[in-house]
Write a protein that holds these residues in place. Structure first.
Motif, short mmCIF file in Angstrom:
data_model
loop_
_atom_site.label_atom_id
_atom_site.label_comp_id
_atom_site.label_asym_id
_atom_site.label_seq_id
_atom_site.Cartn_x
_atom_site.Cartn_y
_atom_site.Cartn_z
N ALA A 153 0.84 -1.20 0.00
CA ALA A 153 0.00 0.00 0.00
C ALA A 153 0.87 1.25 0.00
CB ALA A 153 -0.93 -0.01 1.21
N LEU A 154 1.92 1.21 0.83
CA LEU A 154 2.83 2.36 0.88
C LEU A 154 3.49 2.57 -0.48
CD1 LEU A 154 4.62 2.08 4.35
CD2 LEU A 154 3.22 3.97 3.52
N TRP A 155 3.83 1.44 -1.10
CA TRP A 155 4.45 1.48 -2.43
C TRP A 155 3.56 2.27 -3.39
CZ3 TRP A 155 9.03 -0.62 -4.44
CH2 TRP A 155 9.13 -0.63 -5.84
N PHE A 156 2.23 2.05 -3.24
CA PHE A 156 1.32 2.75 -4.14
C PHE A 156 1.28 4.24 -3.83
CE2 PHE A 156 -0.41 -1.45 -5.21
CZ PHE A 156 -0.31 -1.33 -6.59
N ILE A 157 1.44 4.59 -2.54
CA ILE A 157 1.51 6.02 -2.23
C ILE A 157 2.79 6.59 -2.83
CG2 ILE A 157 1.67 7.73 -0.38
CD1 ILE A 157 -0.03 5.87 1.32
N HIS A 158 3.90 5.93 -2.53
CA HIS A 158 5.15 6.25 -3.22
C HIS A 158 6.16 5.15 -2.95
CE1 HIS A 158 8.73 8.24 -4.71
NE2 HIS A 158 7.93 9.13 -5.29
N LEU A 261 7.92 9.43 8.41
CA LEU A 261 7.61 10.85 8.56
C LEU A 261 8.59 11.69 7.73
CD1 LEU A 261 5.82 12.83 10.32
CD2 LEU A 261 7.73 12.88 11.92
N ALA A 262 9.88 11.37 7.88
CA ALA A 262 10.90 12.14 7.18
C ALA A 262 10.80 11.94 5.67
CB ALA A 262 12.28 11.73 7.69
N THR A 263 10.69 10.65 5.27
CA THR A 263 10.63 10.38 3.84
C THR A 263 9.42 11.06 3.21
OG1 THR A 263 11.44 8.19 4.46
CG2 THR A 263 10.85 8.52 2.15
N ALA A 264 8.26 10.88 3.88
CA ALA A 264 7.05 11.47 3.33
C ALA A 264 7.16 12.98 3.30
CB ALA A 264 5.83 11.02 4.16
N ALA A 265 7.78 13.55 4.35
CA ALA A 265 7.94 15.00 4.38
C ALA A 265 8.72 15.47 3.16
CB ALA A 265 8.64 15.43 5.67
N ALA A 266 9.82 14.75 2.89
CA ALA A 266 10.62 15.12 1.72
C ALA A 266 9.80 14.98 0.45
CB ALA A 266 11.87 14.24 1.66
N SER A 272 5.95 15.12 -4.76
CA SER A 272 5.72 13.80 -5.38
C SER A 272 4.54 13.07 -4.76
CB SER A 272 6.96 12.91 -5.26
OG SER A 272 8.11 13.69 -5.13
N VAL A 273 4.17 13.49 -3.55
CA VAL A 273 3.03 12.86 -2.89
C VAL A 273 2.07 13.98 -2.49
CG1 VAL A 273 2.31 11.68 -0.77
CG2 VAL A 273 4.28 10.84 -2.06
N PRO A 274 0.77 13.79 -2.75
CA PRO A 274 -0.18 14.84 -2.34
C PRO A 274 -0.20 14.95 -0.82
CG PRO A 274 -1.34 12.89 -3.13
CD PRO A 274 0.11 12.68 -3.44
#
Ligand SMILES: Nc1ncnc2c1ncn2[C@@H]1O[C@H](COP(=O)(O)OP(=O)(O)OP(=O)(O)O)[C@@H](O)[C@H]1O
Ligand SMILES: Nc1ncnc2c1ncn2[C@@H]1O[C@H](COP(=O)(O)OP(=O)(O)OP(=O)(O)O)[C@@H](O)[C@H]1O
Ligand SMILES: [Mg+2]
Ligand SMILES: [Mg+2]
Lengths: 601, 599
Positions: A153-158, A261-266, A272-274
């Motif tokens: 699922a995370l893979w699909f987010i990014h 948190l850090a990866t998603a923040a970046a 790249s991610v909404p």
């Protein structure tokens, strides 16, 4: 790998219950899946709301959230129920096998372990395996599948999120393996010391009379304290390790959240991610690792499980003290008459390799219908011979034959139908007098029981002196009866067996002379139909035998009748000399007589 | 909330919980530390939630990625701190348990010794074993896990919920509502589970006793081909235990399920409401994120509590077993220190005022019109028996099997008290002599020898732990045991196995005799001490005993003439009454019973 070897027998047992396991696994996956989905949907709602979704747009999410909550309770219940059902059924099976193990190994328990310790294996060690059946197997599968799903699922987010989290997940999963060796060592130490504490507990209760009579309380308590201290050291060491593993698991899961948190923040900063999916990514990361953490709860106990399993299967797999491989039919009464004769042929036996032989090269016959007394100094090997005939142990060399059939060639059942036994240490079970006698023949009627009780001179005291007659409970080890009463019940029990061969090991050592005399008369009728081997020290008893086999330090010293042996003035005459004078009531000065015997070898 | 806490505590009777807490007296400090650590752990979770929410909001606000780096570092610091806290929590929990268990187990045994053989004769060893080992192991979790977690959970959850109320009163109240509902779930199933758990533990103990009985009687069971049957019985009981267990678990799971439903529902409701309230402008984004991340944390301590509750449940029924033992009344009671014989001819108090009798050497024993029965509702075993053994005298007690001879010995050692009449040591009623003093004066060889698992030396030294090797040698020699001990693979250091079963019957008896001789007490009781020993050996032992009996008061119970004829006096016991007394020669002519009784 050692772990695999310890766990294999457990897996074998699981096979029987694979349906239950499958059910548990499926409901476990659904349960944890719903949990992850619920957390993710909640986070999605929050993200959507923050990024400006209207209540209408949130509605589908809200409905999904509500739908995810309700079934969870049901599925969670089901998973736990199925897993425990399987576990407890497996424990019943294992306990049954443990009992068979006890049975095969009696009277010399596995590796000399004490009964308190062995009972702790049957009870607590087996119970520990519940962790394996109920809390390890299906969580293991769930911990593989659910995090994998979450990572997808995370893979699909990014994809970067999944890639960043994967090593953390792998680390969390590997924690129980880090200190596995130590875990096993600690598990073994813990279970073994607990077993010793159990054994001491039994000694403390059963030996309580001697402890208080000798004011040995302090000695006992100090020893108990020392054992308890060992146990507590083991528990502290174990706790230190599991605490560390728990801390590591928790820290790594938190690290996973921070990494996400850090990866998603970046990723969000880079566009790249909404941003509406940002909370979802973070929450999903935490939820994805939760099942791995749950597995860790059980994984930390793996050392104990393995130790318990080793102890349990050591009992189950230990070889029988004597193999039961005989197939011969019971010897038929021959043309010579209905009785069965016995033969000891060059029998040698030692209890352990480092011990001297208890009996050596013993050869004698008991003719059909004959009564032979085994006499000899204490420790000469009389009981040992009786035990060998009963096949509690097997001879090292030579053979014991019942009408020319080696006892090892008979199924043990058959042998025990042929021989009735009164042991030197009478063991009564903690039940009623009647049940104790009827042990020899399940289903025996009251009339039968009373008949043999009469013959064993037990009926009168049972009826007159015991509070509830035949229903009196005799207490543990028959502790509520007097010594002579116990012996007579043991005799009654052997008589009820009605076997052609009767072996009695000091059956009347605790009886007064008048009771013994009466019993002798009663028994002579019983013995008339049987081949009898009798171990005795008292001359009055010895003289009832047709022939005497005199043992000296494990070897046959003399064989003959009482009168013959007295006349030859050998081992036997020296053995009974102190008694030989007495019946004639020629009371010499007691000291001078003792002087004589004290110098005897 | 208070009422609920009290209810959690007050399972069974109100005093039970208080008594339970009393058991933890020595571990209160550790428990307090456990609570503190647990609260700190909760605080770090809250801190982590706040940090994550702050990071999220900064990114939502479009701040640069680098701006959250300090927050991330803070998060890592927090997780390190928490790891240390969690590790300490575990250690503290084990330490709490250890402190409680060590004390409790010792106390239980001390108490068992006070209860004495008269009490334990009616017990099943397996039950006691289960109580003092498994029971105590389980009991400990009540304190180290449950109580600690209870306090920590209530305080921690309350703090977080308060925080939530401050963030948003409506959501806070909803969450608090589910938390309160969660706390009541155990009450729903309480009755049901209490019964099940009592049954569960009783079944467990009975099963354990069944295994112990079967195991110790296995040789007999095998000899009579009855072991299969016994195995089937046990398997049936083990299946009963399976049913007990699975019912217990399914009830427990109902509760867990209800709890999970409430917490998941509460969180979902809070998050859903928050999302809606944000979209209507009642909540800021930061507040919503706090709700998302902290709502779960409010329930985490309660979930931990639930787990602790689950593992502590057997503790409550185990506690019943422990209390049952602690509440038992001793069959005989130690006199209060300093007591004197109430109706004794002379004051028995020694100068130090400790009720120690003056009969420290020699010492006569007297049974003064003693009537005694094991079962109060049944006729007496000893009926108006009077018997006096002067200091230094050797008296033999003979009588039919079951006449009550061993019972006399048990009364002298005060395993029981007579129904009426008195037992005197010197001039003192034994009821006025401290039990350890009384037993210090008497050495016993009982009819059924009990040897302990341990070395020959340990067994010999039971009554004289500090005995020198020379003394041990001498006692062994007198008992005719030296020769076979020398032949054992490790001599005095050979382990004799449970009940001494690696020795022959006569060898065991000789060790028991040596053990009594080594104790070197002024009074010696020999209850059929040589019944399993051959005549030649017995004669040797007899000679040694004759020598040692000089200056010692000796009671010999025996059936063999060889053991009794040297006695100064012989007393014939017939169905609980003294029927004749005199020397061997006198009795041979005077008492036809006697001639028949001894061989
Ligand atoms: N289970 C055992 N393990 C090791 N040695 C044993 C065991 N049982 C007996 N022995 C030893 O074997 C020898 C013979 O013992 P056994 O019990 O046959 O003697 P016994 O003739 O019956 O003596 P008693 O008259 O005292 O009963 C003794 O030296 C004893 O110590
Ligand atoms: N612990 C007990 N509980 C109940 N009854 C008992 C207990 N111990 C002995 N009895 C009963 O008390 C009576 C006297 O027993 P005791 O052991 O004193 O006899 P004894 O004279 O020593 O006999 P023996 O010569 O057979 O050893 C017996 O009927 C016995 O069944
Ligand atoms: Mg023997
Ligand atoms: Mg007795």
């Amino acid at each position: 790998m050692k772990t695999a070897a310890s766990v294999r027998p457990l897996v074998r047992i699981v096979r029987t219950y694979r349906r239950l396991l499958l059910g548990a696994v499926v409901s476990g996956i659904v349960d944890q899946g719903l949990a992850v989905a619920g957390a993710a949907v909640g986070a999605w709602l929050v993200g959507a709301a923050i990024t400006g979704a209207s209540p209408d747009e949130l509605r589908p999410g809200l409905i999904v959230l509500a739908l995810l909550v309700l079934p969870r309770a049901a599925v969670g219940w089901l998973e736990s129920y199925l897993a425990h059902d399987m576990a407890f059924r497996a424990l019943v099976d294992i306990r049954e096998q443990v009992y068979r193990g006890f049975e095969r190994q009696a009277p010399s328990p596995q590796a000399g372990r004490r009964s308190g310790d062995l009972v702790s294996t049957a009870m607590d060690d087996v119970e520990r395996l519940e962790v394996f059946f109920a809390h390890t197997l299906s969580p293991l599968v769930v911990a593989v599948i659910v995090p994998t799903g979450s990572l997808v699922a995370l893979w699909f987010i990014h994809p970067a999120l999944a890639v960043a989290l994967l090593p953390v997940a792998a680390l969390v999963a590997s924690i129980p393996a880090w200190l596995r060796r130590r875990a096993e060592r600690q598990g073994h130490a813990l279970r073994a010391t607990l077993g010793v504490v159990n054994a001491e507990a039994v000694d403390g209760v059963q030996g309580l009379r001697e402890i208080v009579a000798f004011n040995g309380q302090h000695t006992f308590l100090d020893r108990l304290d020392a054992r308890t201290a060992d146990l507590h050291d083991a528990q502290l060491a174990h706790g230190a390790r599991t605490g560390a593993e728990r801390a590591a698991t928790d820290a790594l899961i938190a690290l996973g959240v921070i990494v996400a948190l850090a990866t998603a923040a970046a990723l969000v900063s880079a566009g790249s991610v909404p941003s509406s999916l940002y909370p979802t990514a973070v929450v999903l990361a935490g939820a994805a690792l939760a099942p791995v953490g749950k597995l860790g709860d059980a994984g930390r106990e793996i050392g104990i499980v393995i130790a318990a399993s080793d102890r349990v299967f050591a009992v189950i797999d230990a070889p029988a003290t004597v193999p039961d491989e005989g197939t011969q039919p019971p010897p038929e009464p021959g043309p010579a008459g209905p009785h069965l004769g016995l033969g000891f042929r060059q029998v040698s036996f030692r209890y352990a390799a480092n011990l001297p032989p208890a009996v050596q090269d013993v050869t004698f016959d008991v003719a059909p219908g004959e009564t032979v007394a085994l006499v000899g100094h204490s420790g000469a090997g009389k009981s040992t011979l009786a035990h060998l005939l009963m096949r509690f142990w097997d001879v090292d060399s030579g053979s014991i034959r019942i009408r020319d059939v080696d006892v090892r060639d008979l199924p043990q059942r058959t042998l025990r139908q042929l021989v009735a036994f009164v042991p030197q240490d009478v063991h009564l079970l903690n039940s009623s007098v009647a049940e104790n006698i009827a042990l020899a023949r399940p289903g025996a009627g009251q009339a039968d029981i009373e008949r043999v009780a009469h013959a064993a001179l037990a009926h009168d005291f049972i009826v007159d002196e015991l509070p509830d007659g035949y229903d009196t409970r005799v207490g543990e080890w028959g502790g509520r009866l007097s010594g002579g009463q116990r012996q007579r019940i043991a005799i009654a029990r052997a008589l009820l067996r009605d076997a052609p061969i009767l072996v009695m090991d000091e059956p009347v050592s605790n009886l007064d002379a008048s009771s013994e005399h009466a019993l002798r008369l009663a028994m002579s009728r019983v013995r008339a139909g049987r081949t009898t081997v009798l171990v005795a020290h008292r001359m009055s008893t010895i003289r009832t035998a047709d022939r005497l086999v005199v043992l000296h330090q494990g070897r046959v010293a003399e064989i003959g009748t009482h009168d013959e042996l007295l006349a030859t003035g050998g081992v036997y005459s020296r053995l009974v000399a102190p008694q030989a004078g007495a019946p004639d009531r020629v009371l010499r000065g007691s000291t001078s007589e003792k002087e004589v015997t004290r110098h005897d070898p | 909330m208070r009422a609920i806490i009290n209810n959690w505590l007050r399972r069974g009777t109100p005093t039970a919980a208080r008594r339970l807490l009393g058991l933890a007296a020595g571990a209160r400090g550790w428990m307090a530390l456990g609570v503190l650590l647990s609260l700190l752990v909760t605080a770090t979770y809250v801190g982590q939630g706040v940090l994550v929410a702050t990071s999220l909001i900064r990114i939502f606000d479009g701040e640069a990625w680098a701006r959250i780096i300090p927050l991330l570092v803070g998060g890592v610091a927090l997780l390190v701190v928490r790891a240390a806290l969690l590790w300490s929590t575990e250690l503290v929990a084990v330490t709490t348990g250890v402190a409680i268990k060590a004390q409790l187990r010792r106390r239980l045994y001390e108490w068992l010794f006070v209860l004495g053989p008269g009490y334990t004769a009616g017990l099943r060893t397996g039950t006691v074993q289960a109580t003092v080992v498994d029971g105590v192991e389980r009991l400990e979790t009540y304190f180290s896990k449950f109580i600690v977690q209870l306090i920590a959970a209530v305080v921690g959850s309350a703090a977080i919920l308060t925080g939530m109320v401050i963030v948003d009163p409506l959501i806070g109240v909803v969450l608090a509502g589910s938390a309160v509902a969660i706390c009541t779930t155990p009450l729903i199933a309480r009755r049901l589970q209490a019964e099940r758990s009592a049954w569960f533990w009783d079944t467990w103990r009975r099963l354990g006793s069944g295994y112990l009985d079967a195991l110790q009687g296995m040789t007999t069971l095998k000899a009579f081909d009855a072991s299969d049957e016994r195995g089937r019985e046990l398997a049936q009981r083990s299946r009963d235990f399976y049913h007990a267990s699975i019912r217990f678990v399914s009830v427990a799971n109902l509760r867990t399920g209800a709890m999970g439903l409430l917490s998941a529902g509460g969180v979902a409701l809070a998050v859903g409401m928050g999302a809606i309230r944000l979209s209507t402008g009642a909540l800021t984004a930061f507040q919503l994120l706090l709700v998302l991340l902290l709502a779960r944390e409010a329930f985490r301590p309660l979930e931990d509590l639930q787990k602790a509750y689950h593992s502590a449940y057997p503790a409550l029924s185990a506690a019943r077993g422990v209390f049952r033992l602690l509440d038992a009344t001793p069959v005989v009671a130690d006199p209060p220190t300093g007591a004197t014989a109430p109706d004794g001819p002379t004051g028995a108090t020694s100068p130090d005022g400790r009720g120690t009798p003056r009969t420290s050497t020699g010492g006569s024993i007297t049974l003064d019109r003693v009537t005694f029965g094991y079962d109060t509702t049944k006729p007496a075993v000893l009926d108006d028996v009077s018997l006096r053994i002067e200091a230094g005298e050797t008296v033999a007690l003979v009588g039919r099997s079951g006449a009550g001879k061993s019972t006399v010995a048990a009364l002298l050692l005060r395993f029981f008290d007579p129904r009426s009449g008195r037992v005197l040591l010197g001039d003192d009623d034994v009821r006025d002599v401290a039990l350890t003093d009384l037993r210090h004066h008497i050495a016993l060889v009982s009819q059924d020898t009990y040897l302990f698992h341990g070395t020959v030396r340990d067994n010999l030294a039971l009554g004289a732990p500090d005995a020198s090797q020379a003394a041990i040698d001498a006692a062994a020699r007198a008992a005719g045991a030296d020769e076979f001990i020398d032949r054992l693979p490790h001599g005095y250091h050979t382990v004799v196995g449970e009940r001494g079963l690696t020795l022959s019957g006569g060898e065991r008896q000789r060790i028991a005799i040596a053990r009594a001789l080594l104790k070197d007490a002024p009074i010696l009781i020999l209850d059929e001490a040589t019944s399993s020993i051959d005549a030649a050996n017995e004669a040797g032992i007899q000679a040694a005993l004759d020598r040692l009996a000089a200056g010692r008061t000796t009671l010999v119970i025996a059936h063999r003439q060889s053991s009794v004829r040297a006695a100064d006096r012989i007393v014939v016991l017939e169905r609980g009454r003294v029927s004749a007394a005199g020397t061997h020669d006198e009795l041979l002519t005077a008492s036809p019973d006697y001639a028949r009784l001894v061989a």
